[in-house]
Design a protein around this motif. Structure first.
Motif, PDB file in Angstrom:
ATOM      1  N   PRO A  15       0.829  -1.209   0.000  1.00 19.82           N
ATOM      2  CA  PRO A  15       0.000   0.000   0.000  1.00 19.82           C
ATOM      3  C   PRO A  15       0.862   1.256   0.000  1.00 19.82           C
ATOM      4  N   VAL A  16       0.347   2.295  -0.664  1.00 16.47           N
ATOM      5  CA  VAL A  16       1.009   3.599  -0.732  1.00 16.47           C
ATOM      6  C   VAL A  16       0.014   4.620  -0.198  1.00 16.47           C
ATOM      7  N   HIS A  17       0.454   5.396   0.792  1.00 12.63           N
ATOM      8  CA  HIS A  17      -0.418   6.390   1.419  1.00 12.63           C
ATOM      9  C   HIS A  17       0.364   7.655   1.733  1.00 12.63           C
ATOM     10  N   LYS A  18      -0.380   8.731   1.895  1.00 14.34           N
ATOM     11  CA  LYS A  18       0.124   9.957   2.512  1.00 14.34           C
ATOM     12  C   LYS A  18      -0.492   9.995   3.907  1.00 14.34           C
ATOM     13  N   ALA A  22      -2.527  16.966   1.749  1.00 13.93           N
ATOM     14  CA  ALA A  22      -1.675  18.072   1.297  1.00 13.93           C
ATOM     15  C   ALA A  22      -0.178  17.789   1.450  1.00 13.93           C
ATOM     16  N   ASP A  23       0.188  16.669   2.069  1.00 12.03           N
ATOM     17  CA  ASP A  23       1.601  16.359   2.307  1.00 12.03           C
ATOM     18  C   ASP A  23       2.374  16.237   1.001  1.00 12.03           C
ATOM     19  N   LYS A  24       3.668  16.568   1.070  1.00  9.58           N
ATOM     20  CA  LYS A  24       4.570  16.448  -0.079  1.00  9.58           C
ATOM     21  C   LYS A  24       5.426  15.189   0.048  1.00  9.58           C
ATOM     22  N   ASN A  25       4.955  14.242   0.817  1.00  4.66           N
ATOM     23  CA  ASN A  25       5.651  12.957   0.912  1.00  4.66           C
ATOM     24  C   ASN A  25       4.613  11.843   1.027  1.00  4.66           C
ATOM     25  N   ALA A 123      -4.087   5.145   7.868  1.00  9.73           N
ATOM     26  CA  ALA A 123      -5.273   5.965   8.081  1.00  9.73           C
ATOM     27  C   ALA A 123      -5.338   7.142   7.109  1.00  9.73           C
ATOM     28  N   GLY A 124      -4.228   7.442   6.456  1.00  3.66           N
ATOM     29  CA  GLY A 124      -4.180   8.571   5.525  1.00  3.66           C
ATOM     30  C   GLY A 124      -4.706   8.208   4.151  1.00  3.66           C
TER      31      GLY A 124
END
Length: 140
Positions: A15-18, A22-25, A123-124
């Motif tokens: 899984p890929v999450h922020k 608005a995060d830049k990572n 959770a993001g």
């Protein structure tokens, strides 16, 4: 893959999450705290991306730079980081990672114990890997 005594996988299946939209990572969650007693991620910072100042009560956090350039700051002191750089932050120390390069910064990060960091990531909002990410992670 299920082999007794072995946890294995491939980043393209993770899984890929922020943490926030608005995060830049973003984080590729390789191993989470439910499966193992630690969390391991590939953190991908966009240009000018950074982590907020943070600290961990009990966890040691290990960082290894895969690609890109930046600065690691611990307790207000900074060091430059580039491919091949690594650093470990002991519990109780305020730290940040900043992407100061022209492109993205890719960092393999492992935190022992997890301290619910994998829960925070999951959770993001979901994110995805683009062609640039895949090119870097494939080592091309």
């Amino acid at each position: 893959m299920l082999v007794p005594g072995l946890t294995a996988g491939h980043y393209e299946d993770c899984p890929v999450h922020k943490i926030a939209a608005a995060d830049k990572n973003k984080f590729v969650l390789l191993c989470d705290g439910k499966t193992l007693p630690f969390v391991s991620v590939i953190e991908i910072f966009d240009k000018d991306g950074k982590t907020p100042p943070n600290t961990h009560a009990d966890a040691h956090e290990y960082f290894y730079v895969i690609a890109g350039e930046g600065i690691a700051a611990v307790d207000g002191k900074s060091i430059p980081i580039k491919p091949g750089s690594f650093f470990v932050v002991d519990p109780g120390h305020v730290h940040e990672v900043h992407n100061t390069g022209e492109g993205r910064l890719y960092v393999l990060t492992t935190m022992v114990p997890d301290e619910k960091f994998s829960d925070l990531i999951l959770a993001g909002p979901k994110a995805s890997l683009d062609e640039e990410d895949l090119r870097v992670l494939r080592g091309v």
